[in-house]
Design an enzyme around this catalytic site. Structure first.
Site, short mmCIF file in Angstrom:
data_model
loop_
_atom_site.label_atom_id
_atom_site.label_comp_id
_atom_site.label_asym_id
_atom_site.label_seq_id
_atom_site.Cartn_x
_atom_site.Cartn_y
_atom_site.Cartn_z
N ASP A 186 0.86 -1.18 0.00
CA ASP A 186 0.00 0.00 0.00
C ASP A 186 0.90 1.23 0.00
O ASP A 186 2.06 1.17 0.39
CB ASP A 186 -0.94 -0.04 1.21
N ASP A 235 -3.70 7.10 -3.89
CA ASP A 235 -5.09 7.52 -4.08
C ASP A 235 -5.58 8.25 -2.83
O ASP A 235 -4.91 8.24 -1.80
CB ASP A 235 -5.98 6.31 -4.38
N ALA A 290 -11.60 2.82 0.89
CA ALA A 290 -12.26 3.67 1.90
C ALA A 290 -13.57 3.09 2.42
O ALA A 290 -14.52 3.81 2.69
CB ALA A 290 -12.47 5.07 1.34
N CYS A 316 -13.63 -23.81 18.80
CA CYS A 316 -12.94 -23.78 17.51
C CYS A 316 -12.12 -25.06 17.36
O CYS A 316 -11.67 -25.64 18.34
CB CYS A 316 -12.04 -22.55 17.46
N CYS A 354 -9.21 -25.28 15.61
CA CYS A 354 -7.81 -25.08 15.23
C CYS A 354 -6.86 -25.66 16.28
O CYS A 354 -7.26 -25.93 17.41
CB CYS A 354 -7.52 -23.60 14.96
N CYS A 382 -6.59 -23.90 19.73
CA CYS A 382 -7.74 -24.09 20.63
C CYS A 382 -7.84 -25.52 21.14
O CYS A 382 -8.37 -25.76 22.22
CB CYS A 382 -9.03 -23.68 19.92
ZN LIG Z 1 -8.99 -21.68 17.28
#
Ligand SMILES: [Zn+2]
Length: 484
Positions: A90, A125, A193, A276, A278, A281
């Site tokens: 950016d 921009d 934006a 969760c 993952c 977790c």
């Molecule tokens: Zn997780």
């Protein structure tokens, strides 16, 4: 060189595609995690191992940093960040929107991005605030467009430059911006934006702005929703045709002790358990996570897993043609998202044009499903049915001798000949017991049939239960009531 995009599968206006940047390929939809070199909770190398094919970082930070500037110029961004995927930079526009000014010009930032060997460069921009009035938005858009034209002129057509679409909250200015970036030949278009709009949960405005921009951006361009980092809204944005998201949220939320889910976020202190799958977790208790000296990093990793899994789920939904169901599910997580979903459904005529013809299924999930593109398309196609002079639409499915044709009825679609019983959407739609909303929508199908067949006499047989709705939707239609 340059940037190109190919759409492989689509659903609604969402696409599974292939973004090619130089020799590198990114599967879309994709999430670009935002990397701040000064505070890295998760390294770019780890992201690569998690399957992340592109990241985004801020060239302005590198250009202003004593620690990084010279080293990045001599070694290149990929070496400094130790990442071999696509790196988008950016320009400093974000700093411009926050601090009001940056000490760099458009061609300076683009030259710098080129010199540090960024894969995708963003011009300077002007991100117009959603609070800006029309005159301001228009003035700022004109400056942005001059800078984009300058970028093309100075660096050539093949330079991997993004063409941001601005215009504030004004639909016609977003349309103008989309038209002008397309005319300039940009094939990578961030919609800019929108962060303040999303921070204020103004999803209806988000839909209006994105739909306006998409209307005029070339369908061959890859569209990046700049600054969209919460997974709860990815499905909605994808349905409009956004291909890329970037997330600083995974790290910012982690620093504030916030735990993301696809339905919203929790303060880590509010959690009784870790809902969760993952590995973070599943290998920590909530207490261990809360008190770990590594808390921010562990939370950032969890937030990334949730975010990346949602992108994978969206890709699967597009492949199956079940993106509407996913949008419906996600948008019930917050009333303002539901408002955004309803606003999106008002664009069903536009969305129908890009929607695919056959899908794995249509699950009816309540009133909103009546406005889905599949229903609209089905009812538009009723005009193509070849019918005799006397036609019966039988809610109960029973044929009568005296009619040339008997059609069956399936809400929310409407009348159908038995030959369509196995085809999409009639055959692949699952509906619960009939309710008023779906029957009313189905009756609009009967109206479409009546209106498109002026030489056919249509008689409807239905139970007393549905007669009032039928008569409201199809005036001057012959009704044979059956007992309830
Ligand atoms: Zn997780």
């Amino acid at each position: 060189m340059g940037i190109s995009f190919e759409s492989l599968y689509s659903d609604i206006a969402g696409r599974c595609g292939k973004l090619t940047v130089g020799k590198k390929i990114v599967k879309t939809p994709a999430l670009l995690p935002v990397i701040n070199p000064h505070l890295q909770l998760v390294s770019p190398k780890e992201l690569r191992k998690m399957g992340v094919e592109a990241i985004i970082t801020n060239a302005y930070i590198f250009s202003q940093s004593k620690q990084y500037r010279e080293r990045t110029l001599s070694e290149g961004l990929h070496k400094v960040l130790d990442y071999d995927g696509v790196i988008m930079t950016d320009s400093g526009s974000f700093q411009l929107s926050v601090y009001g000014e940056v000490s760099i010009t458009n061609t300076e930032t683009l030259s710098f991005q080129r010199d540090i060997k960024s894969d995708i460069w963003v011009p300077l921009d002007i991100p117009t605030s959603p609070a800006a009035d029309r005159q301001t938005a228009e003035g700022e858009l004109s400056i942005t467009m001059q800078r984009l034209a300058e970028a093309k002129q100075v660096f050539g057509n093949d330079a991997p430059i993004a063409g941001p679409v601005q215009g504030g909250i004004f639909e016609d200015l977003r349309e103008r911006a989309g038209r002008e970036v397309t005319a300039l030949g940009f094939t990578f278009c961030p919609i800019g934006a929108v962060v303040p709009i999303m921070e204020q949960y103004r999803y209806r405005d988000l839909v209006s702005v994105v739909m306006a921009a998409k209307r005029t951006i070339s369908p061959a361009a890859c569209v990046h929703l700049f600054g969209a980092g919460h997974p709860a809204m990815f499905a909605l944005a994808t349905a409009m045709g956004c291909d890329l998201f970037d997330s600083a949220a995974y790290a910012l939320y982690a620093k504030e002790g916030r735990y993301m889910t696809v339905h919203g976020s929790y303060k880590i202190d509010e959690l009784a358990d870790l809902p969760c799958a993952c590995n973070i977790c599943r290998t920590h208790t909530v207490e261990e996570l809360r008190t770990s000296p590594q808390r921010d990093r562990l939370l950032a990793l969890h937030n990334l897993h949730v975010t990346l899994a949602e992108i994978a789920r969206i890709r699967q939904a597009i492949t199956d043609g079940s993106l509407w169901e996913l949008v419906d599910e996600r948008c019930r997580g917050h009333p303002q998202l539901l408002a955004g979903y309803r606003a999106l459904l008002l664009h069903n005529t536009e969305l129908e044009k890009t929607d695919r013809t056959s899908k794995r299924r249509f699950f009816y999930r309540g009133d909103e499903s009546c406005a889905r593109t599949e229903v609209l398309r089905y009812q538009q196609q009723l005009s193509r049915l070849r019918l005799g002079r006397e036609v019966l639409v039988a809610f109960d499915g029973g044929a009568r001798e005296e009619f040339d044709d008997t059609l069956l009825f399936k809400p929310p679609f409407g009348p159908y000949p038995k030959e369509l019983r196995e085809t999409f959407p009639i055959g692949q739609s699952e509906i619960p017991e009939w309710d008023d909303a779906m029957v009313r929508q189905g009756c609009r199908g009967i109206r479409a049939l009546v209106e498109s067949h002026p030489d056919t006499r249509v008689v409807v047989s239905c139970s007393k239960r549905w007669e009032t709705i039928l008569r409201q939707e199809v005036t001057d239609c012959e009704v044979r009531s059956e007992p309830v």
